[in-house]
Design a protein around this motif. Structure first.
Motif, PDB file in Angstrom:
ATOM      1  N   GLY A   1       0.810  -1.211   0.000  1.00 23.05           N
ATOM      2  CA  GLY A   1       0.000   0.000   0.000  1.00 23.05           C
ATOM      3  C   GLY A   1       0.842   1.259   0.000  1.00 23.05           C
ATOM      4  O   GLY A   1       0.557   2.214  -0.739  1.00 23.05           O
ATOM      5  N   LEU A   2       1.890   1.293   0.819  1.00 28.12           N
ATOM      6  CA  LEU A   2       2.791   2.446   0.853  1.00 28.12           C
ATOM      7  C   LEU A   2       3.450   2.665  -0.508  1.00 28.12           C
ATOM      8  O   LEU A   2       3.552   3.794  -0.995  1.00 28.12           O
ATOM      9  CB  LEU A   2       3.866   2.238   1.924  1.00 28.12           C
ATOM     10  N   TYR A   3       3.892   1.570  -1.106  1.00 35.12           N
ATOM     11  CA  TYR A   3       4.561   1.691  -2.400  1.00 35.12           C
ATOM     12  C   TYR A   3       3.605   2.257  -3.450  1.00 35.12           C
ATOM     13  O   TYR A   3       3.974   3.140  -4.236  1.00 35.12           O
ATOM     14  CB  TYR A   3       5.091   0.336  -2.849  1.00 35.12           C
ATOM     15  N   ALA A   4       2.371   1.748  -3.454  1.00 31.89           N
ATOM     16  CA  ALA A   4       1.393   2.218  -4.440  1.00 31.89           C
ATOM     17  C   ALA A   4       1.108   3.708  -4.289  1.00 31.89           C
ATOM     18  O   ALA A   4       0.810   4.400  -5.270  1.00 31.89           O
ATOM     19  CB  ALA A   4       0.089   1.428  -4.299  1.00 31.89           C
ATOM     20  N   GLU A   5       1.248   4.237  -3.060  1.00 28.52           N
ATOM     21  CA  GLU A   5       0.989   5.651  -2.802  1.00 28.52           C
ATOM     22  C   GLU A   5       2.242   6.516  -2.948  1.00 28.52           C
ATOM     23  O   GLU A   5       2.219   7.704  -2.630  1.00 28.52           O
ATOM     24  CB  GLU A   5       0.406   5.822  -1.400  1.00 28.52           C
ATOM     25  N   GLY A   6       3.322   5.932  -3.429  1.00 23.13           N
ATOM     26  CA  GLY A   6       4.513   6.725  -3.718  1.00 23.13           C
ATOM     27  C   GLY A   6       5.515   6.839  -2.598  1.00 23.13           C
ATOM     28  O   GLY A   6       6.501   7.572  -2.716  1.00 23.13           O
ATOM     29  N   ILE A   7       5.302   6.135  -1.484  1.00 26.66           N
ATOM     30  CA  ILE A   7       6.263   6.182  -0.380  1.00 26.66           C
ATOM     31  C   ILE A   7       7.441   5.275  -0.740  1.00 26.66           C
ATOM     32  O   ILE A   7       7.261   4.107  -1.062  1.00 26.66           O
ATOM     33  CB  ILE A   7       5.609   5.725   0.938  1.00 26.66           C
ATOM     34  N   ARG A   8       8.647   5.840  -0.659  1.00 26.77           N
ATOM     35  CA  ARG A   8       9.840   5.084  -1.059  1.00 26.77           C
ATOM     36  C   ARG A   8      10.879   4.988   0.057  1.00 26.77           C
ATOM     37  O   ARG A   8      11.995   4.515  -0.178  1.00 26.77           O
ATOM     38  CB  ARG A   8      10.484   5.735  -2.295  1.00 26.77           C
ATOM     39  N   ASN A   9      10.522   5.446   1.268  1.00 27.13           N
ATOM     40  CA  ASN A   9      11.438   5.370   2.399  1.00 27.13           C
ATOM     41  C   ASN A   9      10.647   4.922   3.627  1.00 27.13           C
ATOM     42  O   ASN A   9       9.543   5.400   3.870  1.00 27.13           O
ATOM     43  CB  ASN A   9      12.067   6.740   2.697  1.00 27.13           C
ATOM     44  N   VAL A  10      11.206   3.999   4.412  1.00 30.53           N
ATOM     45  CA  VAL A  10      10.569   3.567   5.655  1.00 30.53           C
ATOM     46  C   VAL A  10      11.631   3.443   6.741  1.00 30.53           C
ATOM     47  O   VAL A  10      12.804   3.186   6.455  1.00 30.53           O
ATOM     48  CB  VAL A  10       9.827   2.214   5.501  1.00 30.53           C
ATOM     49  N   LEU A  11      11.198   3.641   7.977  1.00 29.66           N
ATOM     50  CA  LEU A  11      12.077   3.435   9.121  1.00 29.66           C
ATOM     51  C   LEU A  11      11.522   2.274   9.930  1.00 29.66           C
ATOM     52  O   LEU A  11      10.341   2.287  10.309  1.00 29.66           O
ATOM     53  CB  LEU A  11      12.169   4.697   9.982  1.00 29.66           C
ATOM     54  N   LEU A  12      12.339   1.261  10.177  1.00 28.34           N
ATOM     55  CA  LEU A  12      11.897   0.047  10.847  1.00 28.34           C
ATOM     56  C   LEU A  12      12.476  -0.025  12.252  1.00 28.34           C
ATOM     57  O   LEU A  12      13.696   0.059  12.426  1.00 28.34           O
ATOM     58  CB  LEU A  12      12.335  -1.192  10.051  1.00 28.34           C
ATOM     59  N   VAL A  13      11.620  -0.178  13.232  1.00 25.37           N
ATOM     60  CA  VAL A  13      12.050  -0.310  14.621  1.00 25.37           C
ATOM     61  C   VAL A  13      11.261  -1.436  15.276  1.00 25.37           C
ATOM     62  O   VAL A  13      10.168  -1.799  14.826  1.00 25.37           O
ATOM     63  CB  VAL A  13      11.847   1.001  15.416  1.00 25.37           C
ATOM     64  N   THR A  14      11.813  -1.985  16.344  1.00 38.21           N
ATOM     65  CA  THR A  14      11.118  -3.055  17.044  1.00 38.21           C
ATOM     66  C   THR A  14       9.813  -2.550  17.641  1.00 38.21           C
ATOM     67  O   THR A  14       8.776  -3.194  17.540  1.00 38.21           O
ATOM     68  CB  THR A  14      12.013  -3.645  18.145  1.00 38.21           C
TER      69      THR A  14
END
Length: 580
Positions: A381-394
């Motif tokens: 879903g994020l990719y389809a909306e143009g989001i290309r950066n994510v921050l992953l935390v526990t």
């Protein structure tokens, strides 16, 4: 090969499949009878009833050895009249063993029992990670040079295991291991396993496939598999046409499935070649990743964290985001329910920022509250909306008082989550998704933080957002991180707004330390004076850390976007350094 022992045992014995291995000792006649049914159906090889025979399940290595010895004896006695091969069956350790568990040592201990019994055929099956496999394979080969070894993985229809490891990564992880065959078993039905095999990398090893008989359904409180033997056998037969030469069944398969498969086999012995893999989609999206472009070209972008609202209204949040954009922020980062309290979804807000403002957004994604399916759905879903950066935390755990009513879901830690999202990006998405993680500069044992950071980089992260630099020790740790880590570093800056605020953060907020001298500087100041001092100190910190960071990460205290906007404007006037 034969079919399932566990599910067929549950059907025949009217006992839970979890009691299956224990019946080697208590009801050997049931296990022997099942082996013989599969042999009568045409199986040329059977698996010992030892899938879960390890010290974790059985309680000790001695108890596991007793189950293994009985299972080996029962299988060999059953196979004696059929000239069938007996394979020592070794399954994965249950759950997610902690760091104190040496998986390879556990598997070697199981293998040792079989080796002492004279086993020469080994099936290590249903693995969802390659952890410990290559070491165990090498150990078996060293102890028994003429052993026949199969490694088999449980891969879902989408090509990923339940631990988020992609099929191609599994193959690569054991490349060079001294095995004779590699394959798939469990989790997938025969049609889906056929598709996986059809699109797999060509392989010089023998290919093993043992699919489930369809997918489980619950009927009258019983879990059953309702795929017909002929339907199952037809697809397994098709797998032999594209290269599979070791075949059998897993969950839900019965002697009837194996008999149907035997009757369909092509007996001409013509060797088959695996079909070539499908090519990854080549089409590109239409989203320019301005934040990554600046970061990758040494322009030191400024990321600003803005807390999501704790109600249904986002008006104030969006007003703050616009103010930060106008001040020069390059990307807005949004926490995922900080301190494990429900807030507006960070991913939905990230999509809104990107769509309404034309500004890059960096949603935080925690391991808490999402299993592998939810994670995959969210990434798509994020990719389809143009989001290309994510921050992953526990992610913060649910507080103790809430645990009885609010349940916590943790299928990953941040490193495993990074490996899974990185695999999705690499194998499925047309354009890369850039993955960031957290780096705690204020940790008491920073050596541990650096070790974890190295593991995060190995699992696909490309950069880190650090905790705020408000002490000399944090500054020294930042210098170490820059010297010892690869990947980009966005140095953390958190404006202090009062003496009370400084002391509260230092005492109450995990991961933040504040120099007492900073708190002393705020004593007796009015709000306007304190804000001016916050801007001054934050900009001085930004200037001090500038040689050791690739960008800045500013945390907004109490949604005071006006204060942070002043800091952003000052930092944006710093000259950029082209690292190239």
């Amino acid at each position: 090969f034969d079919g399932s022992m566990g599910t067929y045992f549950a059907e025949k014995a009217k006992m839970p499949s979890s009691e299956c291995e224990g019946c080697n000792l208590t009801h050997p006649e049931i296990i022997s009878g099942i082996h013989k049914e599969y042999l009568e159906a045409g199986a040329a090889a059977i698996k010992t009833n030892t899938f879960s025979a390890n010290s974790i399940v059985c309680g000790s290595r001695e108890a596991a050895a007793a189950v293994i010895e009985a299972g080996w004896r029962i299988a060999n006695e059953a196979a004696a009249g059929y000239e069938a091969a007996v394979f020592a069956d070794i399954g994965p350790l249950p759950g997610e063993p902690g760091p104190e568990v040496d998986a390879a040592a556990e598997y070697k201990a199981v293998a040792d029992v079989f080796l002492k019994l004279g086993a020469k055929n080994f099936l290590l099956e249903t693995f969802s990670t390659p952890d410990g496999l290559a070491e165990t394979d090498a150990y078996i080969r060293e102890k028994c040079p003429d052993a026949y070894i199969i490694n088999s993985f449980a891969v879902q229809a989408d090509g990923f295991t339940r631990d988020g490891v992609y099929i191609r990564s599994l193959h690569a992880a054991i490349a060079g291991a001294p095995i004779d065959a590699i394959g798939l078993n469990c989790v997938s039905s025969a049609p889906h396993m056929f598709e996986l095999l059809k699109n797999a990398e060509p392989c010089s090893l023998s290919i093993s496939v043992m699919p489930n008989a369809g997918y489980p359904v619950v009927a009258r409180s019983r879990t059953i598999y309702d795929s017909s033997p002929d339907y199952y056998a037809g697809y397994v037969k098709r797998m032999t046409d594209i290269g599979a030469n070791i075949i059998g069944g897993c969950c839900g398969t019965t002697p009837k499935h194996i008999a149907a498969l035997k009757s369909m086999l092509d007996e001409d012995g013509t060797p088959k070649k695996m079909l070539p893999k499908d090519e990854r989609p080549s089409e590109k999206g239409h989203y320019f990743n301005a934040f990554w472009d600046k970061l990758d070209n040494g322009k030191k972008p400024v990321a600003v964290e803005l807390d999501p609202p704790d109600s249904f209204s986002y008006d104030r949040f969006m007003e703050g985001a616009w103010e930060l954009k106008n001040a020069g922020a390059d990307i807005i980062t949004i926490a995922d329910c900080p301190i494990a309290r429900a807030r507006m979804d960070s991913s939905i807000l990230a999509c809104k920022i990107h769509k309404d403002m034309g500004l890059d957004a960096l949603p935080h994604m925690t391991c808490r509250d999402r299993n592998i399916n939810a994670t995959k759905a969210l990434i798509f879903g994020l990719y389809a909306e143009g989001i290309r950066n994510v921050l992953l935390v526990t992610g913060d755990p649910i507080t103790s008082a809430d645990r009885d009513e609010v349940k916590t879901v943790f299928q990953f830690n941040s490193r495993k989550l990074a490996a899974y999202v990185s695999s999705l990006s690499r194998e499925i998405l047309p354009e890369p998704l850039h993955i960031f993680g957290a780096l705690n500069l204020n940790a008491r044992n920073f050596d541990v933080q650096l070790r974890l950071a190295h593991q995060k980089l190995e699992n696909g992260m490309e950069g880190f957002l650090t905790q705020p630099v408000l002490t000399h020790q944090a500054f020294e740790n930042l210098k170490r991180a820059k010297a010892e880590l690869g990947g980009y570093i966005l140095g953390g800056i958190m404006p202090v707004v009062s003496a009370r605020n400084a002391r509260f953060m230092d005492s109450e907020i995990n991961g933040i330390n504040v120099d007492p001298r900073i708190a002393d500087m705020y004593e007796g100041l009015e709000k306007a004076e304190a804000e001016a001092l916050a801007v001054k100190i934050s900009c001085e910190i930004a200037e001090r850390i500038r040689p050791y960071v690739d960008g800045y990460y500013i945390m907004t205290p109490f949604n005071r976007t006006g204060l942070v906007s002043k800091i952003v404007k000052n930092i944006k006037h710093f000259p950029s350094i082209d690292r190239r």
